[in-house]
Design a protein around this motif. Structure first.
Motif, PDB file in Angstrom:
ATOM      1  N   SER A 288     -18.133 -36.905  28.952  1.00 19.01           N
ATOM      2  CA  SER A 288     -17.503 -35.746  28.299  1.00 19.01           C
ATOM      3  C   SER A 288     -16.685 -34.974  29.316  1.00 19.01           C
ATOM      4  N   THR A 289     -15.752 -34.159  28.823  1.00 18.87           N
ATOM      5  CA  THR A 289     -14.959 -33.276  29.665  1.00 18.87           C
ATOM      6  C   THR A 289     -14.941 -31.892  29.032  1.00 18.87           C
ATOM      7  N   LYS A 290     -14.675 -30.870  29.869  1.00 13.93           N
ATOM      8  CA  LYS A 290     -14.509 -29.495  29.409  1.00 13.93           C
ATOM      9  C   LYS A 290     -15.689 -29.006  28.571  1.00 13.93           C
ATOM     10  N   ALA A 291     -16.886 -29.423  28.946  1.00  9.10           N
ATOM     11  CA  ALA A 291     -18.148 -28.986  28.322  1.00  9.10           C
ATOM     12  C   ALA A 291     -18.303 -29.450  26.874  1.00  9.10           C
ATOM     13  N   ARG A 292     -17.469 -30.399  26.437  1.00  4.19           N
ATOM     14  CA  ARG A 292     -17.613 -30.903  25.068  1.00  4.19           C
ATOM     15  C   ARG A 292     -18.970 -31.589  24.884  1.00  4.19           C
ATOM     16  N   GLY A 293     -19.642 -31.257  23.804  1.00  4.14           N
ATOM     17  CA  GLY A 293     -20.902 -31.899  23.472  1.00  4.14           C
ATOM     18  C   GLY A 293     -22.107 -31.352  24.206  1.00  4.14           C
ATOM     19  N   MET A 294     -21.902 -30.373  25.074  1.00  5.95           N
ATOM     20  CA  MET A 294     -23.026 -29.809  25.814  1.00  5.95           C
ATOM     21  C   MET A 294     -23.820 -28.851  24.931  1.00  5.95           C
ATOM     22  N   THR A 295     -25.142 -28.832  25.136  1.00  2.51           N
ATOM     23  CA  THR A 295     -26.026 -28.011  24.312  1.00  2.51           C
ATOM     24  C   THR A 295     -26.983 -27.231  25.198  1.00  2.51           C
TER      25      THR A 295
ATOM     26  N   VAL B 119     -13.133 -17.865  34.753  1.00  2.00           N
ATOM     27  CA  VAL B 119     -13.907 -16.667  34.444  1.00  2.00           C
ATOM     28  C   VAL B 119     -14.077 -16.532  32.940  1.00  2.00           C
ATOM     29  N   ALA B 120     -15.329 -16.427  32.499  1.00  2.00           N
ATOM     30  CA  ALA B 120     -15.623 -16.304  31.068  1.00  2.00           C
ATOM     31  C   ALA B 120     -15.081 -14.984  30.528  1.00  2.00           C
ATOM     32  N   GLN B 121     -14.515 -15.039  29.326  1.00  2.00           N
ATOM     33  CA  GLN B 121     -14.005 -13.832  28.664  1.00  2.00           C
ATOM     34  C   GLN B 121     -14.800 -13.504  27.412  1.00  2.00           C
ATOM     35  N   THR B 122     -15.797 -14.322  27.125  1.00  2.00           N
ATOM     36  CA  THR B 122     -16.640 -14.126  25.949  1.00  2.00           C
ATOM     37  C   THR B 122     -18.097 -14.186  26.398  1.00  2.00           C
ATOM     38  N   ASN B 123     -18.995 -14.192  25.435  1.00  2.00           N
ATOM     39  CA  ASN B 123     -20.419 -14.312  25.750  1.00  2.00           C
ATOM     40  C   ASN B 123     -20.865 -15.763  25.874  1.00  2.00           C
ATOM     41  N   SER B 124     -19.901 -16.694  25.860  1.00  2.00           N
ATOM     42  CA  SER B 124     -20.249 -18.107  25.997  1.00  2.00           C
ATOM     43  C   SER B 124     -20.935 -18.338  27.330  1.00  2.00           C
TER      44      SER B 124
ATOM     45  N   ILE C 245     -11.927 -23.189  29.928  1.00  2.00           N
ATOM     46  CA  ILE C 245     -10.790 -22.630  29.196  1.00  2.00           C
ATOM     47  C   ILE C 245     -10.924 -22.953  27.713  1.00  2.00           C
ATOM     48  N   LEU C 246     -11.523 -24.111  27.406  1.00  2.00           N
ATOM     49  CA  LEU C 246     -11.752 -24.508  26.016  1.00  2.00           C
ATOM     50  C   LEU C 246     -12.608 -23.481  25.289  1.00  2.00           C
ATOM     51  N   HIS C 247     -13.477 -22.789  26.029  1.00  3.49           N
ATOM     52  CA  HIS C 247     -14.375 -21.794  25.437  1.00  3.49           C
ATOM     53  C   HIS C 247     -13.958 -20.366  25.773  1.00  3.49           C
ATOM     54  N   GLY C 248     -12.677 -20.172  26.052  1.00  2.00           N
ATOM     55  CA  GLY C 248     -12.153 -18.821  26.208  1.00  2.00           C
ATOM     56  C   GLY C 248     -12.050 -18.300  27.618  1.00  2.00           C
ATOM     57  N   GLY C 249     -12.376 -19.110  28.611  1.00  2.00           N
ATOM     58  CA  GLY C 249     -12.270 -18.655  29.991  1.00  2.00           C
ATOM     59  C   GLY C 249     -10.819 -18.532  30.431  1.00  2.00           C
ATOM     60  N   LYS C 250     -10.615 -17.880  31.573  1.00  2.00           N
ATOM     61  CA  LYS C 250      -9.256 -17.788  32.118  1.00  2.00           C
ATOM     62  C   LYS C 250      -9.312 -18.067  33.619  1.00  2.00           C
ATOM     63  N   TYR C 251      -8.150 -18.419  34.184  1.00  2.00           N
ATOM     64  CA  TYR C 251      -8.069 -18.736  35.606  1.00  2.00           C
ATOM     65  C   TYR C 251      -7.761 -17.480  36.418  1.00  2.00           C
ATOM     66  N   GLU C 252      -8.375 -17.389  37.595  1.00  2.00           N
ATOM     67  CA  GLU C 252      -8.106 -16.300  38.523  1.00  2.00           C
ATOM     68  C   GLU C 252      -8.103 -16.834  39.950  1.00  2.00           C
ATOM     69  N   PRO C 253      -7.422 -16.165  40.885  1.00  2.00           N
ATOM     70  CA  PRO C 253      -7.452 -16.588  42.297  1.00  2.00           C
ATOM     71  C   PRO C 253      -8.847 -16.396  42.895  1.00  2.00           C
ATOM     72  N   PHE C 254      -9.150 -17.189  43.913  1.00  4.66           N
ATOM     73  CA  PHE C 254     -10.416 -17.031  44.640  1.00  4.66           C
ATOM     74  C   PHE C 254     -10.228 -17.551  46.050  1.00  4.66           C
TER      75      PHE C 254
END
Length: 296
Positions: A147-154, A208-213, A218-227
């Motif tokens: 899987s990729t991008k957390a698809r199918g994870m529980t 960085v998560a933007q929701t309570n996920s 990014i598939l679940h609402g995250g966004k990219y930031e510098p680090f």
């Protein structure tokens, strides 16, 4: 311009595939985007045909994405590309390297054997053992092997109770006979993508998560930031990717209360996170790397 003919295996129309093809075309004047679903392997003729182009006749092939979703069939597509390698076409990254990463368990065992810190992990076909692991961990993420991008994870939590957990575990096992689960670690809503080209460190971005996920993709609402990581963190990521001998990759790292952990090493790496989070034009840099390697 050069006379090199370098193709890109990926998903036609997808940004990361097309931007890499653009970068190679700008340098060579040649463009070839290949969807492996359309490729025909003819062993008698020793040919690997994508329309009218025999991939075995190309100078190089860059594998940006082998399939839209991972499955055991993904391994078959890589096996087909081995014919091109045997014919003298250089493949980036090599099929041997990618084969060691597409299956999550293969990647995990290699990391463990190299002494890389990871979340506590349990792999079993036994529902009883999976339940025991959840109760021991307190909370665990069940992950498909392909899987990729957390698809199918529980996510499963001990607080749900044994009866509810047994139902969830049985449902997961129906699609995943070999169950892979990791202890859920506290990431404070952020994990890192650490980018490497030819084994050399390029930079880091955060998801960085933007929701309570519970996950940051990014598939679940995250966004990219510098680090900006410190030297020890860069060295950890370098050691994690080293056994795989990849031309381009992203190492997924989490910062926990007990120190950093590595989740996985990507078979293909992420262009968008590198660009939006770290200001790295990975497609252009990768294209230059490939051309240099093909020229030998």
């Amino acid at each position: 311009m050069t006379d090199l003919r370098i193709g890109v295996v990926g998903i036609p129309g997808k940004w990361s595939t097309e931007v890499l093809a653009d970068a190679l075309e700008a340098k060579t004047g040649f463009r070839c985007v290949v969807d492996m679903a359309d490729v025909v392997l003819d062993l008698e003729a020793r040919a690997l045909m994508a329309g009218q182009i025999d991939l075995c006749s190309l100078d190089g092939i860059v594998v940006k994405k082998i399939s839209q979703t991972y499955s055991p069939a993904t391994l078959d597509r890589l096996e087909m590309l081995r014919l091109a390698e045997a014919s003298g076409t250089k493949v980036f990254s090599s099929t041997r390297s990618i084969l060691g990463l597409v299956n999550r368990l293969s990647c995990t065992v290699t990391l463990a054997n190299a002494g890389i810190p990871m979340p506590a992990t349990c792999v079993s076909e036994s529902e009883d053992e999976a339940l025991a692991a959840v109760l021991r961990f307190g909370s665990a993420v069940f992950k498909p092997l392909f899987s990729t991008k957390a698809r199918g994870m529980t996510l499963m939590d001990a607080a749900e109770g044994e009866t509810a957990l047994r139902h969830k575990i049985a449902a997961f096992k129906a699609d995943n006979p070999v169950m892979y689960l990791q202890k859920k670690v506290n990431l404070s809503g952020r994990d890192l993508g650490m980018v490497f080209l030819g084994g050399s460190y390029l930079g880091t971005y955060a998801r960085v998560a933007q929701t309570n996920s519970w996950n940051t993709t990014i598939l679940h609402g995250g966004k990219y930031e510098p680090f900006e990581p410190d030297a020890d963190l860069i060295e950890l990521a370098r050691l994690a990717q080293e056994p795989f001998d990849l031309d381009f990759t992203t190492v997924d790292v989490g910062l926990t209360d007990n120190g950093p952990v590595v989740f996985e090493v990507s078979a293909f790496g992420g262009f968008k996170g590198a660009l939006e989070g770290a200001g790295i034009d990975a497609a252009k840099l990768y294209a230059n790397h490939v051309i240099e390697k093909v020229r030998g």
